[in-house]
Design a protein around this motif. Structure first.
Motif: not given
Length: 307
Positions: A36-37, A146-148, A161-162, A167-169
């Protein structure tokens, strides 16, 4: 006995640590929150330790018995939710006070987005500036993970991003495609092999392969071919340099490789077997809801790519 708290006033770093703490509790532990993070377990553990030091309280138990909040951690979690709700409400209220959008939009992009003919981010910026001329831009170039992570922790408002591991967040809005092909450079043993050759006849595993150092469709494609990664890079510029050396196989976006193809510097390798396509998406956080300016730019992105 509780430790003496170091925290006297909140900083951006403190708020980021609090967001990590909330995410860990929502996921039920350090290991479960890694995806997630988009950061490693050791980094997550350090963030929680830093927060405990800052506020002078032990927030959670971690070890063989599993993850659990301390009584103090339960209270801090409740206060943290209240704090973030107040911050988000304040920001939304300020945004709504302004008739015209103001402030800064923090946008994140992956390498080489500007050379893809299917990417119309520049058109979205053009439309956004026409509707919100008082908003300033900050643009960062970083790897997808890193972007996520930066969108998740709030240091970026939106990123492109590709799509790989969702992520569910985050909320993902598909925008455009990018086609990738395996290439080699002049001097490589496969340089003069017809691109129509089949991959299973070339024994690709015997050659050095250069790929991205982070989880991505690129990494998955390389693994599916059974080729060993002998060089790791963070950016496509470095990847193209290694491929042109004639010593490494590597994936390039076709629109990036076009210039090198015209010069005769690279050649596709088993194109019909090695090629794949990625979908690029705009990502924003689901909660708290994006600000008005972020929503407006997202709308401009969607409109630009549907035109």
């Amino acid at each position: 006995m509780a430790k003496r708290a170091l925290l006297r006033s909140l900083s951006d770093v403190d708020i980021r640590l609090i967001r990590v703490f909330i995410a860990v509790t929502e996921c039920g532990g350090f290991a479960a929150s890694e995806l997630e993070l988009n950061i490693g377990r050791s980094t997550i553990s350090k963030h929680i330790s830093d927060l405990e030091l800052r506020i002078g309280l032990k927030l959670c138990n971690r070890g063989p018995a599993g993850f659990s909040l301390t009584p103090e951690g339960e209270q801090v979690l409740e206060a943290a939710h209240g704090l973030l709700a107040s911050l988000d409400g304040f920001q939304a209220h300020i945004d709504n006070i302004h008739i015209h959008l103001t402030g800064t939009l923090r946008l994140g992009l992956f390498d080489q987005s500007t050379t893809n003919p299917e990417a119309r981010v520049h058109k979205a910026i053009q439309a956004f500036d026409a509707s919100a001329p008082d908003v300033a831009f900050e643009i960062a170039l970083d790897p997808p993970g890193v972007l996520e992570a930066r969108v998740t922790d709030g240091t970026l408002d939106i990123a492109i991003v590709p799509i790989h591991r969702q992520s569910s967040i985050l909320q993902y809005t598909p925008l455009y495609q990018e086609h990738m092909t395996l290439y080699c450079g002049e001097g490589h043993p496969l340089f003069d092999v017809p691109e129509t050759a089949r991959a299973d006849a070339l024994n690709l595993a015997q050659y050095k392969y250069a790929g991205y150092a982070f989880n991505s469709p690129n990494m998955k494609a390389g693994q599916s071919l059974g080729i060993r990664r002998a060089a790791r890079v963070q950016e496509e510029e470095a990847l193209s340099l290694l491929i042109q050396s004639g010593r490494y196989l590597g994936y390039l976006a076709d629109h990036v490789a076009e210039t090198f193809l015209r010069k005769g510097a690279v050649r596709p390798v088993a194109a019909q077997d090695t090629g794949y396509s990625s979908t690029f998406a705009a990502i924003v956080r689901r909660k708290p809801e994006p600000t008005r300016k972020t929503e407006e730019f997202l709308n401009c992105l969607v409109a630009a790519h549907q035109a």
